[in-house]
Design an enzyme around this catalytic site. Sequence first.
Site, PDB file in Angstrom:
ATOM      1  N   ARG A 130     -45.426 -32.923   6.397  1.00  0.00           N
ATOM      2  CA  ARG A 130     -44.490 -33.720   5.592  1.00  0.00           C
ATOM      3  C   ARG A 130     -43.984 -34.965   6.336  1.00  0.00           C
ATOM      4  NH1 ARG A 130     -39.237 -30.844   2.906  1.00  0.00           N
ATOM      5  NH2 ARG A 130     -38.507 -30.512   5.023  1.00  0.00           N
ATOM      6  N   ARG A 163     -39.398 -34.892  10.082  1.00  0.00           N
ATOM      7  CA  ARG A 163     -38.164 -34.216  10.470  1.00  0.00           C
ATOM      8  C   ARG A 163     -38.417 -33.389  11.732  1.00  0.00           C
ATOM      9  NH1 ARG A 163     -35.367 -31.319   5.352  1.00  0.00           N
ATOM     10  NH2 ARG A 163     -34.938 -29.810   6.975  1.00  0.00           N
TER      11      ARG A 163
HETATM   12  P1  AMP Z   1     -32.515 -28.527   4.581  1.00  0.00           P
HETATM   13  O1  AMP Z   1     -32.646 -29.998   4.603  1.00  0.00           O
HETATM   14  O2  AMP Z   1     -31.874 -28.012   3.336  1.00  0.00           O
HETATM   15  O3  AMP Z   1     -33.807 -27.816   4.925  1.00  0.00           O
HETATM   16  O4  AMP Z   1     -31.485 -28.156   5.770  1.00  0.00           O
HETATM   17  C1  AMP Z   1     -31.761 -28.479   7.124  1.00  0.00           C
HETATM   18  C2  AMP Z   1     -30.889 -27.648   8.053  1.00  0.00           C
HETATM   19  O5  AMP Z   1     -29.506 -27.920   7.786  1.00  0.00           O
HETATM   20  C3  AMP Z   1     -31.020 -26.137   7.885  1.00  0.00           C
HETATM   21  O6  AMP Z   1     -32.117 -25.596   8.606  1.00  0.00           O
HETATM   22  C4  AMP Z   1     -29.678 -25.661   8.424  1.00  0.00           C
HETATM   23  O7  AMP Z   1     -29.634 -25.700   9.827  1.00  0.00           O
HETATM   24  C5  AMP Z   1     -28.720 -26.737   7.903  1.00  0.00           C
HETATM   25  N1  AMP Z   1     -28.167 -26.407   6.566  1.00  0.00           N
HETATM   26  C6  AMP Z   1     -28.341 -27.092   5.405  1.00  0.00           C
HETATM   27  N2  AMP Z   1     -27.680 -26.519   4.396  1.00  0.00           N
HETATM   28  C7  AMP Z   1     -27.074 -25.425   4.917  1.00  0.00           C
HETATM   29  C8  AMP Z   1     -26.243 -24.393   4.373  1.00  0.00           C
HETATM   30  N3  AMP Z   1     -25.910 -24.360   3.074  1.00  0.00           N
HETATM   31  N4  AMP Z   1     -25.809 -23.422   5.221  1.00  0.00           N
HETATM   32  C9  AMP Z   1     -26.127 -23.431   6.526  1.00  0.00           C
HETATM   33  N5  AMP Z   1     -26.901 -24.358   7.100  1.00  0.00           N
HETATM   34  C10 AMP Z   1     -27.379 -25.364   6.314  1.00  0.00           C
END
Ligand code: AMP
Length: 219
Positions: A130, A163
């Site tokens: 990605r 990322r």
């Molecule tokens: P994402 O972009 O949704 O994959 O989120 C990236 C990272 O942000 C995750 O791997 C977590 O470390 C953190 N994160 C995002 N949303 C949450 C949430 N609701 N609760 C806990 N950690 C979160």
Amino acid sequence: MVALRLLLLGAPGSGKGTQSEVLRRQFGIPQLSTGDMLRQALAAGTELGLKAKDYMERGVLVPDDVMIGLMRDRITQPDCVNGYILDGFPRTVPQATALDQMLKSVDSRLDVVCEIVVPDSDLLKRLSGRWLCKKCGASYHVEFRPSKAAGQCDSCNGPLYQRPDDTIETARKRLEVYRKETLPLAEYYKQQGILKTINGVGSVEEIEQRLLSAIGKTS
Ligand code: AMP
């Protein structure tokens, strides 16, 4: 414009971000992505960003109290009165119960939860290939959806980046965390009678159509 309070549930790489963006445009309601909020905080060097950095790099979850506080502030903003698309929150049962309470206190509730299901082998391939646009967030894939010019976004010419948590090791960890911490939410919302399960394999347009028919609303 239609009122819609929607949660997209799905593993990392299942297409929640892409579909949230499509539905955001379709329905004119904001996409609330906690991952994006944390990455912005990290880039801006705020206290929240510093708190979240280590967890994000390890592919584990940021503590519930931090995330619940963040969402409480965001979901009460005026642009959320006609609804929103939740992308990446809640991710644990305590976050889901806190969200229910938050909404109940203003006489509101989620309308529908769509779980986007994709096999693990596909998820790892999607995550490790990605590339995202730094400027507009558009998502590309080296194999399945390459940009026309290498390293450049088709729609805004912004630079593409990977990322840091999309490496194969961290992606594996994130999938493991998803299964353990977040998947129980499917049962939680099934009990509430608002869960819809969507096959997340196919083109962006196909999955959008499946979501729209599950949601049962048109813009
Ligand atoms: P994402 O972009 O949704 O994959 O989120 C990236 C990272 O942000 C995750 O791997 C977590 O470390 C953190 N994160 C995002 N949303 C949450 C949430 N609701 N609760 C806990 N950690 C979160």
